[in-house]
Design a protein around this motif. Structure first.
Motif, mmCIF file in Angstrom:
data_model
loop_
_atom_site.group_PDB
_atom_site.id
_atom_site.type_symbol
_atom_site.label_atom_id
_atom_site.label_comp_id
_atom_site.label_asym_id
_atom_site.label_seq_id
_atom_site.Cartn_x
_atom_site.Cartn_y
_atom_site.Cartn_z
ATOM 1 N N HIS A 185 0.815 -1.216 0.000
ATOM 2 C CA HIS A 185 0.000 0.000 0.000
ATOM 3 C C HIS A 185 0.850 1.270 0.000
ATOM 4 C CE1 HIS A 185 -3.484 -2.521 0.631
ATOM 5 N NE2 HIS A 185 -2.948 -3.031 1.721
ATOM 6 N N ALA A 186 2.137 1.121 -0.253
ATOM 7 C CA ALA A 186 3.052 2.248 -0.141
ATOM 8 C C ALA A 186 3.174 3.007 -1.463
ATOM 9 C CB ALA A 186 4.423 1.757 0.305
ATOM 10 N N SER A 187 3.644 4.234 -1.358
ATOM 11 C CA SER A 187 3.913 5.055 -2.539
ATOM 12 C C SER A 187 5.255 5.744 -2.358
ATOM 13 C CB SER A 187 2.809 6.094 -2.730
ATOM 14 O OG SER A 187 2.746 6.971 -1.614
ATOM 15 N N ILE A 188 5.839 6.141 -3.483
ATOM 16 C CA ILE A 188 7.136 6.815 -3.464
ATOM 17 C C ILE A 188 7.069 8.002 -4.408
ATOM 18 C CG2 ILE A 188 8.058 5.267 -5.265
ATOM 19 C CD1 ILE A 188 10.782 5.505 -3.862
ATOM 20 N N HIS A 189 7.635 9.124 -3.999
ATOM 21 C CA HIS A 189 7.641 10.306 -4.863
ATOM 22 C C HIS A 189 8.826 11.184 -4.511
ATOM 23 C CE1 HIS A 189 6.126 12.828 -1.536
ATOM 24 N NE2 HIS A 189 5.379 11.782 -1.227
ATOM 25 N N GLY A 190 9.214 12.037 -5.455
ATOM 26 C CA GLY A 190 10.328 12.937 -5.251
ATOM 27 C C GLY A 190 9.969 14.060 -4.302
ATOM 28 N N GLY A 191 10.971 14.585 -3.628
ATOM 29 C CA GLY A 191 10.772 15.690 -2.707
ATOM 30 C C GLY A 191 11.932 16.656 -2.780
ATOM 31 N N PRO A 192 11.900 17.741 -1.994
ATOM 32 C CA PRO A 192 12.954 18.754 -2.061
ATOM 33 C C PRO A 192 14.319 18.233 -1.625
ATOM 34 C CG PRO A 192 11.491 19.148 -0.205
ATOM 35 C CD PRO A 192 10.850 18.082 -1.029
ATOM 36 N N ILE A 195 13.864 11.610 -2.036
ATOM 37 C CA ILE A 195 12.600 10.920 -2.243
ATOM 38 C C ILE A 195 11.886 10.723 -0.912
ATOM 39 C CG2 ILE A 195 13.367 9.734 -4.330
ATOM 40 C CD1 ILE A 195 12.952 7.620 -1.317
ATOM 41 N N ALA A 196 10.591 10.507 -0.997
ATOM 42 C CA ALA A 196 9.784 10.224 0.185
ATOM 43 C C ALA A 196 8.965 8.969 -0.072
ATOM 44 C CB ALA A 196 8.861 11.401 0.489
ATOM 45 N N MET A 197 8.805 8.161 0.964
ATOM 46 C CA MET A 197 7.989 6.952 0.892
ATOM 47 C C MET A 197 6.890 7.041 1.944
ATOM 48 S SD MET A 197 11.029 4.099 0.414
ATOM 49 C CE MET A 197 12.182 4.975 1.489
ATOM 50 N N ASN A 198 5.680 6.742 1.528
ATOM 51 C CA ASN A 198 4.537 6.825 2.432
ATOM 52 C C ASN A 198 3.819 5.483 2.528
ATOM 53 O OD1 ASN A 198 4.840 9.679 2.783
ATOM 54 N ND2 ASN A 198 3.910 9.940 0.753
ATOM 55 N N ASN A 199 3.210 5.245 3.702
ATOM 56 C CA ASN A 199 2.317 4.097 3.930
ATOM 57 C C ASN A 199 2.996 2.739 3.840
ATOM 58 O OD1 ASN A 199 0.031 5.798 4.271
ATOM 59 N ND2 ASN A 199 -0.121 5.994 2.038
ATOM 60 N N LEU A 200 4.289 2.712 4.167
ATOM 61 C CA LEU A 200 4.953 1.421 4.316
ATOM 62 C C LEU A 200 4.484 0.777 5.620
ATOM 63 C CD1 LEU A 200 8.685 2.096 3.367
ATOM 64 C CD2 LEU A 200 7.196 0.429 2.282
ATOM 65 N N THR A 201 4.240 -0.505 5.598
ATOM 66 C CA THR A 201 3.946 -1.256 6.814
ATOM 67 C C THR A 201 5.193 -2.034 7.207
ATOM 68 O OG1 THR A 201 1.635 -1.486 6.191
ATOM 69 C CG2 THR A 201 2.465 -3.002 7.870
ATOM 70 N N ILE A 202 5.610 -1.874 8.467
ATOM 71 C CA ILE A 202 6.835 -2.515 8.946
ATOM 72 C C ILE A 202 6.512 -3.348 10.171
ATOM 73 C CG2 ILE A 202 9.165 -2.157 9.844
ATOM 74 C CD1 ILE A 202 9.215 0.478 8.267
ATOM 75 N N SER A 203 6.894 -4.609 10.138
ATOM 76 C CA SER A 203 6.711 -5.503 11.280
ATOM 77 C C SER A 203 8.066 -5.776 11.921
ATOM 78 C CB SER A 203 6.103 -6.837 10.833
ATOM 79 O OG SER A 203 4.826 -6.652 10.269
ATOM 80 N N LEU A 204 8.145 -5.570 13.232
ATOM 81 C CA LEU A 204 9.350 -5.900 13.997
ATOM 82 C C LEU A 204 9.109 -7.233 14.698
ATOM 83 C CD1 LEU A 204 12.140 -5.236 15.170
ATOM 84 C CD2 LEU A 204 10.969 -4.010 17.009
ATOM 85 N N LEU A 205 9.920 -8.226 14.366
ATOM 86 C CA LEU A 205 9.756 -9.578 14.892
ATOM 87 C C LEU A 205 10.908 -9.906 15.837
ATOM 88 C CD1 LEU A 205 8.875 -11.381 11.532
ATOM 89 C CD2 LEU A 205 7.327 -10.224 13.113
#
Length: 215
Positions: A185-192, A195-205
């Motif tokens: 469900h993540a997205s990536i786009h350029g920034g000033p 790059i920026a990444m949004n809506n990454l889901t991260i599980s710590l096991l």
């Protein structure tokens, strides 16, 4: 009952085709690959056209009959279908993971950035990165590679950890901690500032945790 095979870049042309080395793999129950440089490791075990050397073919036979393929550091990273590594760094400069954000992905081993190439393909479910919780910027580089390569998962392993993959595909964490990145469900786009990444889901096991890619 451990046998050490002397297989290095300098002797790979002969050692990966040596019948005695192949025979040792054919009667083994496991293969353990050490650390170093995962790009060099894959180059050693494959022919110039990308096909399997006799030694790698023997490793696949071992795996298919229920044997274990294991590795540490580079020996872990090389096991994915896709593999990442730093590239284009000045000599002796430590990769802190920022190149993935500043320079992006590349398939040119001389270009500055994060190199994405073909791995050995024992793990089909995701991309592996290691030394993950040692302040080396690995979360940023694994996240970007997993997202841009549309890999199902990114798997980060700390240096005191192991992820065991059972025949049913489940990941079992042993020894320490591991991180699984879900990019669906993540997205990536350029920034000033890159790059920026949004809506990454991260599980710590942690030790004993089980991750099931199927659900």
């Amino acid at each position: 009952q451990v046998e050490v095979l002397d297989i290095r870049q300098a002797n790979a042309a002969l050692s990966t085709k040596d019948p005695s080395n192949v025979e040792k793999i054919d009667r083994a129950t496991a293969v353990y690959m050490t650390g170093g440089d995962q790009v060099r490791l894959v180059q050693v075990l494959t022919n110039s056209d990308g096909s399997d050397t006799p030694l790698l073919a023997a490793m696949r036979r071992l795996y298919n009959r229920g044997g274990v393929i294991a590795g540490t550091s580079a020996g872990a990273s090389a096991q994915g279908t896709q593999m990442l590594a730093a590239s284009g760094l000045p000599r002796m400069l430590v990769d802190e993971g920022l190149d993935a954000l500043d320079y992006g992905l590349t398939t040119d081993s001389l270009a500055r950035g994060i190199l994405v190439t073909k791995g050995l393909g024992f793990l089909e479910e995701g991309i592996i990165d290691q030394h993950f919780l040692q302040y080396r910027g690995r979360l940023g580089r694994l996240s970007r590679v997993t997202l841009e390569q549309k890999s199902k998962f990114g798997i980060g392993i700390d240096r005191d950890s192991a992820v065991r993959v059972d025949t049913n595909g489940k990941f079992i964490v042993t020894g320490g901690r591991a991180i699984v990145i879900h990019p669906s469900h993540a997205s990536i786009h350029g920034g000033p500032q890159g790059i920026a990444m949004n809506n990454l889901t991260i599980s710590l096991l942690s030790t004993g945790d089980i991750f099931n890619p199927a659900d």
